[in-house]
Design a protein around this motif. Structure first.
Motif, mmCIF file in Angstrom:
data_model
loop_
_atom_site.group_PDB
_atom_site.id
_atom_site.type_symbol
_atom_site.label_atom_id
_atom_site.label_comp_id
_atom_site.label_asym_id
_atom_site.label_seq_id
_atom_site.Cartn_x
_atom_site.Cartn_y
_atom_site.Cartn_z
ATOM 1 N N ARG A 35 85.269 56.258 -12.163
ATOM 2 C CA ARG A 35 85.719 57.141 -13.257
ATOM 3 C C ARG A 35 87.083 56.714 -13.785
ATOM 4 N NH1 ARG A 35 84.150 60.640 -9.347
ATOM 5 N NH2 ARG A 35 86.295 61.145 -8.850
ATOM 6 N N SER A 36 87.996 56.390 -12.862
ATOM 7 C CA SER A 36 89.335 55.972 -13.276
ATOM 8 C C SER A 36 89.277 54.657 -14.033
ATOM 9 C CB SER A 36 90.248 55.814 -12.059
ATOM 10 O OG SER A 36 90.368 57.030 -11.382
ATOM 11 N N LEU A 37 88.471 53.742 -13.549
ATOM 12 C CA LEU A 37 88.343 52.451 -14.218
ATOM 13 C C LEU A 37 87.741 52.622 -15.604
ATOM 14 C CD1 LEU A 37 88.642 49.391 -14.173
ATOM 15 C CD2 LEU A 37 86.340 49.280 -13.199
ATOM 16 N N THR A 38 86.776 53.510 -15.752
ATOM 17 C CA THR A 38 86.134 53.735 -17.048
ATOM 18 C C THR A 38 87.161 54.129 -18.101
ATOM 19 O OG1 THR A 38 84.062 54.367 -15.976
ATOM 20 C CG2 THR A 38 84.377 55.108 -18.246
ATOM 21 N N ARG A 39 88.090 55.003 -17.739
ATOM 22 C CA ARG A 39 89.137 55.422 -18.691
ATOM 23 C C ARG A 39 90.024 54.237 -19.085
ATOM 24 N NH1 ARG A 39 89.075 60.035 -15.325
ATOM 25 N NH2 ARG A 39 90.764 59.220 -14.045
ATOM 26 N N ILE A 40 90.400 53.434 -18.096
ATOM 27 C CA ILE A 40 91.256 52.275 -18.373
ATOM 28 C C ILE A 40 90.511 51.279 -19.260
ATOM 29 C CG2 ILE A 40 92.456 50.296 -17.359
ATOM 30 C CD1 ILE A 40 92.964 52.064 -14.871
ATOM 31 N N LEU A 41 89.242 51.002 -18.938
ATOM 32 C CA LEU A 41 88.460 50.057 -19.735
ATOM 33 C C LEU A 41 88.306 50.530 -21.176
ATOM 34 C CD1 LEU A 41 85.645 48.987 -17.228
ATOM 35 C CD2 LEU A 41 87.656 47.666 -17.939
ATOM 36 N N LYS A 42 88.112 51.835 -21.349
ATOM 37 C CA LYS A 42 87.970 52.387 -22.704
ATOM 38 C C LYS A 42 89.245 52.120 -23.508
ATOM 39 C CE LYS A 42 86.487 56.619 -25.048
ATOM 40 N NZ LYS A 42 87.502 56.901 -26.028
ATOM 41 N N SER A 43 90.402 52.381 -22.913
ATOM 42 C CA SER A 43 91.647 52.158 -23.651
ATOM 43 C C SER A 43 91.882 50.664 -23.885
ATOM 44 C CB SER A 43 92.837 52.816 -22.960
ATOM 45 O OG SER A 43 93.440 51.984 -22.030
ATOM 46 N N MET A 44 91.494 49.820 -22.919
ATOM 47 C CA MET A 44 91.643 48.373 -23.098
ATOM 48 C C MET A 44 90.735 47.867 -24.215
ATOM 49 S SD MET A 44 91.901 47.166 -19.113
ATOM 50 C CE MET A 44 92.021 45.416 -19.461
ATOM 51 N N GLU A 45 89.553 48.451 -24.318
ATOM 52 C CA GLU A 45 88.635 48.073 -25.386
ATOM 53 C C GLU A 45 89.207 48.493 -26.741
ATOM 54 O OE1 GLU A 45 83.820 47.957 -25.792
ATOM 55 O OE2 GLU A 45 84.702 49.763 -24.910
ATOM 56 N N GLU A 46 89.769 49.701 -26.804
ATOM 57 C CA GLU A 46 90.386 50.183 -28.041
ATOM 58 C C GLU A 46 91.568 49.321 -28.467
ATOM 59 O OE1 GLU A 46 91.256 54.253 -27.069
ATOM 60 O OE2 GLU A 46 89.157 54.881 -27.282
#
Length: 181
Positions: free
Chosen positions: A77-88
């Motif tokens: 879950r924590s990684l998903t949030r980080i990946l989303k912001s990195m993708e943005e």
């Protein structure tokens, strides 16, 4: 008492806690390291968390999303949030694996590769500072101790009920002792 004296008193209390508690020493050290990496990362548009993720993505082939979190000791879950912001931010793209369409590969963009290099150089520089100050024997001892700490924590996780019961027993004993005083 002035602020400087309060600060030195607080630091001496912290130093004593670090020497008595393994988890406190690790947490305090990690917080200092994270602050240092955040300070450096500000110049390159990354946080220590983002840099850590960048370093765990294969530069050439990308990495399966499911493999990154365990490498970092993170919850998915924590990684998903980080990946989303990195993708943005344009640091990564998600692509279907060419061999297995069910797999999602996390791939670095050109900008992600640039920022990854900033993270890599930060880690290399910090590690060199540590290795230059400590003997190879001390570093070997450090890694042996850290491995032992990790194995102990992992064992407690795998034998959760035994660990919980042991702590519960000690808490009950402490409570009885406090009542008797």
């Amino acid at each position: 008492m002035n602020k400087t004296n309060n600060s030195s008193i607080d630091n001496s209390l912290i130093d004593k806690k670090k020497r008595r508690s393994v988890d406190f020493a690790i947490k305090a050290s990690w917080l200092s390291i994270a602050k240092m990496y955040n300070m450096i990362g500000t110049e390159h548009g990354i946080t220590h968390s983002t840099g850590f993720v960048l370093l765990n993505i294969d530069q050439e082939k990308g990495s399966p999303a499911t493999k990154i979190a365990p490498l970092m000791g993170m919850e998915a879950r924590s990684l998903t949030r980080i990946l989303k912001s990195m993708e943005e931010e344009g640091l990564i793209v998600r692509q279907s694996d060419t061999e297995d369409r069910r797999k999602v590969m996390i791939c670095l963009t050109d900008e992600g590769k640039l920022r990854r290099e900033a993270a890599r150089q930060s880690v290399k520089t910090f590690n060199k500072q540590i290795f230059d100050k400590l003997s190879p024997e001390k570093m070997e001892n450090f890694f042996e101790v850290i491995e032992h700490i990790n194995r102990t924590a992992e064992r407690n996780l795998s034998q959760k009920n035994d660990f919980i019961q042991d702590v519960r027993t000690k808490v009950e004993e402490a409570q009885k002792n406090n009542v008797q005083k």
